[in-house]
Design a protein around this motif. Sequence first.
Motif, PDB file in Angstrom:
ATOM      1  N   ASP A 128      22.341 -12.717   2.372  1.00 40.99           N
ATOM      2  CA  ASP A 128      21.268 -13.121   3.407  1.00 40.99           C
ATOM      3  C   ASP A 128      19.787 -12.245   2.056  1.00 40.99           C
ATOM      4  OD1 ASP A 128      22.508 -14.770   5.134  1.00 40.99           O
ATOM      5  OD2 ASP A 128      22.125 -12.774   6.072  1.00 40.99           O
ATOM      6  N   ILE A 129      20.193 -12.674   0.690  1.00 44.74           N
ATOM      7  CA  ILE A 129      19.314 -11.922   0.077  1.00 44.74           C
ATOM      8  C   ILE A 129      17.606 -12.526  -0.090  1.00 44.74           C
ATOM      9  CG2 ILE A 129      18.661 -11.153  -2.375  1.00 44.74           C
ATOM     10  CD1 ILE A 129      21.277 -10.377  -3.293  1.00 44.74           C
ATOM     11  N   CYS A 130      16.844 -11.840  -0.044  1.00 43.09           N
ATOM     12  CA  CYS A 130      15.552 -12.910   0.409  1.00 43.09           C
ATOM     13  C   CYS A 130      14.361 -12.134  -0.191  1.00 43.09           C
ATOM     14  CB  CYS A 130      14.377 -12.605   1.850  1.00 43.09           C
ATOM     15  SG  CYS A 130      13.254 -13.791   1.695  1.00 43.09           S
ATOM     16  N   LEU A 131      13.500 -12.988  -1.278  1.00 38.80           N
ATOM     17  CA  LEU A 131      12.835 -12.368  -2.502  1.00 38.80           C
ATOM     18  C   LEU A 131      11.074 -12.465  -2.191  1.00 38.80           C
ATOM     19  CD1 LEU A 131      11.544 -10.959  -5.459  1.00 38.80           C
ATOM     20  CD2 LEU A 131      11.501 -13.160  -5.667  1.00 38.80           C
ATOM     21  N   LEU A 132      10.585 -11.333  -1.613  1.00 43.21           N
ATOM     22  CA  LEU A 132       9.152 -11.256  -1.142  1.00 43.21           C
ATOM     23  C   LEU A 132       8.272 -11.205  -2.005  1.00 43.21           C
ATOM     24  CD1 LEU A 132       7.587 -12.102   1.180  1.00 43.21           C
ATOM     25  CD2 LEU A 132       8.168 -10.002   2.307  1.00 43.21           C
ATOM     26  N   ILE A 133       6.977 -12.098  -2.251  1.00 40.48           N
ATOM     27  CA  ILE A 133       5.947 -11.011  -2.859  1.00 40.48           C
ATOM     28  C   ILE A 133       4.727 -10.959  -2.501  1.00 40.48           C
ATOM     29  CG2 ILE A 133       4.953 -11.159  -6.155  1.00 40.48           C
ATOM     30  CD1 ILE A 133       7.455 -13.271  -6.639  1.00 40.48           C
ATOM     31  N   VAL A 134       3.733 -10.311  -2.709  1.00 36.77           N
ATOM     32  CA  VAL A 134       2.989  -9.972  -1.205  1.00 36.77           C
ATOM     33  C   VAL A 134       1.616  -9.336  -2.277  1.00 36.77           C
ATOM     34  CG1 VAL A 134       1.637  -8.845   0.863  1.00 36.77           C
ATOM     35  CG2 VAL A 134       4.202  -9.729   0.599  1.00 36.77           C
ATOM     36  N   LYS A 135       0.921 -10.406  -1.762  1.00 35.26           N
ATOM     37  CA  LYS A 135      -0.731  -9.923  -3.225  1.00 35.26           C
ATOM     38  C   LYS A 135      -1.378  -8.769  -1.983  1.00 35.26           C
ATOM     39  CE  LYS A 135      -4.135 -11.006  -5.801  1.00 35.26           C
ATOM     40  NZ  LYS A 135      -4.726 -12.808  -6.522  1.00 35.26           N
ATOM     41  N   PHE A 136      -1.673  -7.640  -2.100  1.00 33.18           N
ATOM     42  CA  PHE A 136      -2.634  -6.902  -1.164  1.00 33.18           C
ATOM     43  C   PHE A 136      -4.260  -6.920  -1.992  1.00 33.18           C
ATOM     44  CE2 PHE A 136       1.198  -4.865  -0.090  1.00 33.18           C
ATOM     45  CZ  PHE A 136       1.067  -5.255   1.212  1.00 33.18           C
ATOM     46  N   VAL A 137      -5.582  -7.622  -1.261  1.00 30.11           N
ATOM     47  CA  VAL A 137      -6.790  -7.831  -1.736  1.00 30.11           C
ATOM     48  C   VAL A 137      -8.132  -6.861  -1.422  1.00 30.11           C
ATOM     49  CG1 VAL A 137      -6.609  -9.997  -1.800  1.00 30.11           C
ATOM     50  CG2 VAL A 137      -8.105  -9.406  -3.625  1.00 30.11           C
ATOM     51  N   ASN A 138      -9.208  -6.412  -1.835  1.00 26.62           N
ATOM     52  CA  ASN A 138      -9.782  -6.163  -0.928  1.00 26.62           C
ATOM     53  C   ASN A 138     -11.315  -7.511  -1.202  1.00 26.62           C
ATOM     54  OD1 ASN A 138     -12.545  -5.596  -0.382  1.00 26.62           O
ATOM     55  ND2 ASN A 138     -12.620  -3.356  -1.324  1.00 26.62           N
ATOM     56  N   SER A 139     -10.938  -8.308  -0.481  1.00 25.97           N
ATOM     57  CA  SER A 139     -11.374  -9.483   0.192  1.00 25.97           C
ATOM     58  C   SER A 139     -13.370  -9.537   0.027  1.00 25.97           C
ATOM     59  CB  SER A 139     -10.927 -10.698   0.584  1.00 25.97           C
ATOM     60  OG  SER A 139     -10.427 -10.147   1.681  1.00 25.97           O
ATOM     61  N   GLY A 140     -13.110  -8.202   0.163  1.00 31.26           N
ATOM     62  CA  GLY A 140     -14.753  -8.568   0.515  1.00 31.26           C
ATOM     63  C   GLY A 140     -15.658  -7.555  -0.318  1.00 31.26           C
ATOM     64  N   ASN A 141     -16.556  -7.009  -0.166  1.00 32.50           N
ATOM     65  CA  ASN A 141     -17.993  -7.021  -1.326  1.00 32.50           C
ATOM     66  C   ASN A 141     -18.366  -5.589  -1.855  1.00 32.50           C
ATOM     67  OD1 ASN A 141     -19.384  -7.298   0.942  1.00 32.50           O
ATOM     68  ND2 ASN A 141     -21.050  -8.296   0.494  1.00 32.50           N
ATOM     69  N   VAL A 142     -17.623  -4.837  -0.670  1.00 31.30           N
ATOM     70  CA  VAL A 142     -17.642  -2.618  -0.632  1.00 31.30           C
ATOM     71  C   VAL A 142     -16.612  -2.708  -0.794  1.00 31.30           C
ATOM     72  CG1 VAL A 142     -18.132  -1.288   1.034  1.00 31.30           C
ATOM     73  CG2 VAL A 142     -19.694  -3.068   0.960  1.00 31.30           C
ATOM     74  N   PRO A 143     -16.149  -1.388  -1.096  1.00 25.99           N
ATOM     75  CA  PRO A 143     -14.919  -0.695  -1.812  1.00 25.99           C
ATOM     76  C   PRO A 143     -14.394  -0.004  -0.419  1.00 25.99           C
ATOM     77  CG  PRO A 143     -16.697  -0.043  -3.009  1.00 25.99           C
ATOM     78  CD  PRO A 143     -17.918  -0.400  -2.819  1.00 25.99           C
ATOM     79  N   VAL A 144     -13.037  -0.530  -1.129  1.00 23.47           N
ATOM     80  CA  VAL A 144     -12.455   0.110  -0.198  1.00 23.47           C
ATOM     81  C   VAL A 144     -11.781   1.403  -0.191  1.00 23.47           C
ATOM     82  CG1 VAL A 144     -10.119  -0.188   1.985  1.00 23.47           C
ATOM     83  CG2 VAL A 144     -11.626  -2.198   1.429  1.00 23.47           C
ATOM     84  N   SER A 145     -11.513   2.431   0.072  1.00 21.02           N
ATOM     85  CA  SER A 145     -12.037   4.316  -0.176  1.00 21.02           C
ATOM     86  C   SER A 145     -10.124   4.618   0.029  1.00 21.02           C
ATOM     87  CB  SER A 145     -12.705   5.041  -0.042  1.00 21.02           C
ATOM     88  OG  SER A 145     -13.560   5.688   1.243  1.00 21.02           O
ATOM     89  N   THR A 146      -9.606   5.975  -0.345  1.00 22.49           N
ATOM     90  CA  THR A 146      -8.609   5.777   0.358  1.00 22.49           C
ATOM     91  C   THR A 146      -8.456   7.052   1.715  1.00 22.49           C
ATOM     92  OG1 THR A 146      -8.887   8.328  -0.294  1.00 22.49           O
ATOM     93  CG2 THR A 146      -7.993   7.073  -1.565  1.00 22.49           C
ATOM     94  N   THR A 147     -10.514   7.283   1.801  1.00 21.63           N
ATOM     95  CA  THR A 147     -10.997   7.813   3.696  1.00 21.63           C
ATOM     96  C   THR A 147     -10.681   6.616   4.542  1.00 21.63           C
ATOM     97  OG1 THR A 147     -12.765   7.578   3.056  1.00 21.63           O
ATOM     98  CG2 THR A 147     -12.109   9.520   2.708  1.00 21.63           C
ATOM     99  N   ASP A 148     -11.121   5.552   4.318  1.00 19.22           N
ATOM    100  CA  ASP A 148     -10.850   4.916   4.996  1.00 19.22           C
ATOM    101  C   ASP A 148     -10.100   3.440   5.613  1.00 19.22           C
ATOM    102  OD1 ASP A 148     -13.409   3.926   4.105  1.00 19.22           O
ATOM    103  OD2 ASP A 148     -13.186   3.118   2.931  1.00 19.22           O
ATOM    104  N   TYR A 149      -8.568   3.902   4.941  1.00 18.33           N
ATOM    105  CA  TYR A 149      -7.163   3.851   5.631  1.00 18.33           C
ATOM    106  C   TYR A 149      -7.082   5.196   6.697  1.00 18.33           C
ATOM    107  CZ  TYR A 149      -6.371   1.496   0.837  1.00 18.33           C
ATOM    108  OH  TYR A 149      -6.239   0.681   0.930  1.00 18.33           O
ATOM    109  N   GLU A 150      -6.953   4.218   7.651  1.00 16.29           N
ATOM    110  CA  GLU A 150      -6.188   5.008   9.548  1.00 16.29           C
ATOM    111  C   GLU A 150      -4.778   5.327   8.951  1.00 16.29           C
ATOM    112  OE1 GLU A 150      -4.843   3.253  13.752  1.00 16.29           O
ATOM    113  OE2 GLU A 150      -7.228   3.386  12.993  1.00 16.29           O
ATOM    114  N   ARG A 151      -3.879   4.509   8.669  1.00 19.24           N
ATOM    115  CA  ARG A 151      -2.432   5.091   7.700  1.00 19.24           C
ATOM    116  C   ARG A 151      -2.308   3.633   6.134  1.00 19.24           C
ATOM    117  NH1 ARG A 151      -2.242   2.210  13.200  1.00 19.24           N
ATOM    118  NH2 ARG A 151      -1.257   0.293  12.551  1.00 19.24           N
ATOM    119  N   PRO A 152      -0.971   3.851   6.084  1.00 19.89           N
ATOM    120  CA  PRO A 152      -1.363   3.564   4.608  1.00 19.89           C
ATOM    121  C   PRO A 152      -0.568   1.625   4.530  1.00 19.89           C
ATOM    122  CG  PRO A 152       0.088   5.597   4.912  1.00 19.89           C
ATOM    123  CD  PRO A 152      -0.483   5.201   5.743  1.00 19.89           C
TER     124      PRO A 152
END
Length: 144
Positions: free
Chosen positions: A70-94
Amino acid sequence: MLEFFRDPAWQFVGVVLAVAALAATFLVFWLQRQRKTLSYEVISKNQLLTVREELEGRLQVLYDGHPARDICLLIVKFVNSGNVPVSTTDYERPLSLSTGITSKILSAVITDVDPENLAASIDILESRVTLKPILLNSKDFVVV
């Protein structure tokens, strides 16, 4: 001269101009608001073997010398879709992708980043891939 501006046609033009100015003010406000948004997109999800092929025993896949089903290939794109930077301190968890407790992730790699010097990295556990927190400016993305 005042009689000229008392004409209903000119009063109508004045009301239209006032409404247009008000609409322009709201439009400028809406376009300039700051949005901090992190989103994802499933680019591709493909089953590598069909159930019929596996059941008929016509095809077998080995991964590190062990049969894989049951092998599945999954490709996911994470993107900052806003207009303000997302910094490392903004993450509650990874950020993480979980496939559930009944499955196992065989391999995960970062296939694309923008900008090219973005130092993205991932950790792989049994059924979870975790993207370590990184600074993502507007329109920056990571493809896993």
